[in-house]
Design an enzyme around this catalytic site. Structure first.
Site: not given
Ligand code: CO
Length: 134
Positions: A7, A79, A130
């Site tokens: 994502h 992120h 991440e």
């Molecule tokens: Co995330």
């Protein structure tokens, strides 16, 4: 090591307004808001054919995205999240390669219940990364 883009997370000051932009402006499928007090955010998921966008609004007094929104009052890219098959193996490889892992340097449960790591934005062109176990 990394696999698919899990994502893209965008911090926003007004989640309702952001949802309307994606749903009504772009015609995207947008989930209902999901409060995640343990992560200090309320999240909405914009489902796309190949990935998803997470819209994040601060929740509570000590939200991890509060400082980011102070620096970026209109919101911004917070992120990118990439999938990894094995988070422990990824951590060992990262340490061996001298990549900086944030926080306590250990995998922790992420917003989707799977273990995650965060990597220092200064090592990645100013973008927080991440890694999430797929
Ligand atoms: Co995330």
């Amino acid at each position: 090591m990394i696999g698919r883009l899990s994502h893209v997370a965008i911090a926003v000051p007004d989640l309702d307004a952001a949802c309307r932009r994606y749903r009504d402006g772009l015609g995207a499928a947008v989930s209902d808001p999901r409060p995640m007090p343990e992560h200090g955010v309320t999240a909405v998921f914009v489902e796309l054919p190949n990935t998803r966008v997470e819209l994040l609004e601060p929740l509570g007094d000590s939200s991890p995205i509060a400082g980011f929104l102070e620096r970026h009052p209109t919101g911004g890219l917070h992120h990118l999240c990439f999938e990894v098959e094995d988070i422990e193996a990824a951590l060992q490889a990262l340490e061996a390669r001298g990549v900086r892992v944030l926080g306590e340097g250990r995998p922790a449960p992420g917003a989707h219940g799977r273990p995650v790591l965060f990597l220092h934005p200064k090592d990645f062109g100013g973008t927080l990364i991440e890694l999430e176990e797929a």
